[in-house]
Design an enzyme around this catalytic site. Structure first.
Site, short mmCIF file in Angstrom:
data_model
loop_
_atom_site.label_atom_id
_atom_site.label_comp_id
_atom_site.label_asym_id
_atom_site.label_seq_id
_atom_site.Cartn_x
_atom_site.Cartn_y
_atom_site.Cartn_z
N GLN A 41 -8.98 2.38 -0.47
CA GLN A 41 -8.75 2.76 -1.87
C GLN A 41 -9.71 3.87 -2.28
OE1 GLN A 41 -9.11 -0.91 -4.05
NE2 GLN A 41 -7.16 -1.69 -3.30
N GLY A 54 -5.95 -3.69 -7.95
CA GLY A 54 -7.09 -2.82 -7.61
C GLY A 54 -6.62 -1.51 -7.02
N SER A 104 0.83 -1.21 0.00
CA SER A 104 0.00 0.00 0.00
C SER A 104 0.86 1.26 0.00
CB SER A 104 -0.90 0.02 1.24
OG SER A 104 -1.84 -1.02 1.16
N ASP A 132 -7.22 -7.93 4.30
CA ASP A 132 -6.30 -8.73 3.48
C ASP A 132 -5.80 -9.98 4.19
OD1 ASP A 132 -6.51 -6.94 1.38
OD2 ASP A 132 -4.79 -5.75 2.04
#
Ligand code: S3P
Length: 456
Positions: free
Chosen positions: A183, A107, A31, A343
């Site tokens: 996101q 994504g 990330s 996750d």
């Protein structure tokens, strides 16, 4: 349509390990790596990024930013991590790409880049692989359209490929996300950087806050309400449009989501001791560590000795983690807790299969929107190995402990499922076959090398 057989797609087998010892090398946080590249492209001048994860996802972001006009050099790489030097003309100097922007399996690339492209006055097409083309984008189109950008996607604006026609002066919005998503939050904040007025994003559960920390370290004033960062609970973030980002030197912490595979491997193995160095333990990312400790995992946490207790640029807290063979017991996780460890749920399901009692994971529907339908994938793979897993709607129930028996597992080409089944193979009898195991390289290129080294 004729589809030629795919070259590669190698499957792998993992056999039971007699013991596990050592210090697995970890990739830089995925990330943070994406964000460091994107923010470097938005800041005029030279930025450096040390220890970015060199998985295929982060490489996709780097390639897209290069296509938009940033100079992205790979200064050094070791097959797992890469140091980047990015020289950018800044957001105003980026230009329309000549081709489709290929986000591959990522994504995070797709959604964060939409936030950037929404404020850049040109035409962009974002696409990816078959998995990415099945992932929802309406969640990103809605807020960015309300800010004034034009976005279109396949199937009535729900699925990629996606077209973005940016507007240089967007309208600020006050937007509450429908599902907790870092996101979506990040895309809106990135668009808000160039909007007129104050952009606010509200979320019901505090998702990972790397974008916010990293914007702050690049000179952007960003407000959090409530002001304290403790992880969990509703939160609102806001920033005023029009400020310029400054380039910085970023040091990327080791990825806690990658670390979670080894935390579980050691906790469920009868003869294990592993140490993980300089892992990011940001309160909005560390939930899986805390859940494992709640399950009885013997995890010792100490301030990281190197490279530094806190990453100087973004203020991410780091820790060294040592984990030993443990007696696990079942745990109950609700929807908020799922959102905080979204996750790590697949690898936590493996832990649950080795824990005494019935683990329930409720409200895990978002897992169906990841690189694969992870509820179906984890249930299918763990059941193939003999685990007792039941799925009802969006709830997962796992009874343990169950001895696992090596078998074929289907990864659905999903990196986190591939790594979960490989870790299961370390305790299963016989051989565990993992189809399309190379998907691990999406986030963790040296995963199988580390796995074989730890048993040596
Ligand atoms: C990420 C956010 C999460 C997570 C993904 C990375 C990010 O996705 O699953 O792996 O870097 O912002 P959602 O925002 O869809 O929950």
């Amino acid at each position: 349509m004729y589809a030629p057989p795919l070259a590669g797609e190698p499957s792998r087998s993992v056999s039971r390990a007699a013991r596990l010892r050592g210090e697995p090398r970890l990739p830089g946080d995925k990330s943070i790596s994406h964000r460091a590249l994107i923010l470097a492209a938005l800041a005029e001048g030279e930025s450096t990024i040390t220890g970015a994860g060199d998985g295929r996802d982060v490489q996709a972001t780097a390639a897209v930013l290069a296509a938009l006009g940033a100079t992205v050099d790979r200064a050094r790489d070791d097959g797992l991590n890469v140091d980047y030097r990015v020289v950018s003309p800044g957001a105003d100097g980026l230009h329309e790409a000549t081709g489709v922007l290929d986000c591959r399996n990522s994504g995070t690339s797709l959604r964060l880049l939409c936030g950037v492209l929404a404020s850049l006055p040109f035409f962009s097409v974002l696409d990816g692989d078959a998995s990415l083309r099945s992932r929802p984008v309406a969640r990103i189109i809605e807020p960015l359209r309300s800010m004034g950008a034009a976005l279109y996607a396949r199937r009535s604006d729900t699925l990629p490929p996606l077209v973005v026609i940016g507007r240089p002066r967007l309208r600020a919005v006050d937007f509450a996300t429908r599902v907790p998503s870092a996101q979506v939050k990040s895309a809106i904040l990135l668009a808000g950087l160039r909007a007129e007025g104050r952009t606010t994003v509200r979320e019901s559960v505090a998702t990972r806050d790397h974008t916010e920390r990293m914007l702050r370290s690049r000179g952007i004033e960003i407000r959090r309400e409530p002001a304290t960062s403790s992880g969990g609970g509703p939160v609102a973030w806001s920033l005023e449009g029009g400020a310029r980002l400054r380039p910085v030197d970023e040091l990327v912490p080791a990825d806690p989501s990658a670390a979670a595979f080894w935390l579980v491997a050691a906790a469920i193995h009868p003869d294990a001791e592993l140490t993980l160095r300089a892992v990011g333990v940001n309160p909005t990312r560390r939930a899986a560590i805390d859940f494992l400790v709640r399950m009885g995992a013997r995890i010792e946490e100490s301030r990281a000795g190197a490279p530094a207790p806190t990453d100087p640029a973004s203020g991410e807290p780091l820790a060294d983690l040592t984990v030993r063979s443990s007696e696990l017991h079942a745990i109950d996780l609700g929807p908020e807790e799922v959102a905080m460890a979204v996750d790590e749920i697949p690898i936590l399901c493996l832990a649950a299969s080795q824990a005494r009692g019935r683990t329930t994971i409720r409200g895990a529907g978002e897992l169906r929107n990841k690189e694969s339908d992870r509820i179906a994938g984890i249930a299918g793979g763990l059941r193939a190995l003999g685990a007792r897993v039941a799925v009802e709607g969006d709830d997962i129930t796992i009874e343990g402990p169950t001895p696992l028996v090596g078998s074929h597992t289907e990864t659905l080409d999903d990196h986190r499922l591939a790594m979960t089944f490989a870790v299961a193979g370390l305790i299963a009898s016989g051989s565990t076959w993992i189809d399309r195991a190379d998907s691990a390289a999406v986030s963790y290129p040296s995963f199988f090398t580390e796995l074989e080294r730890l048993r040596a």
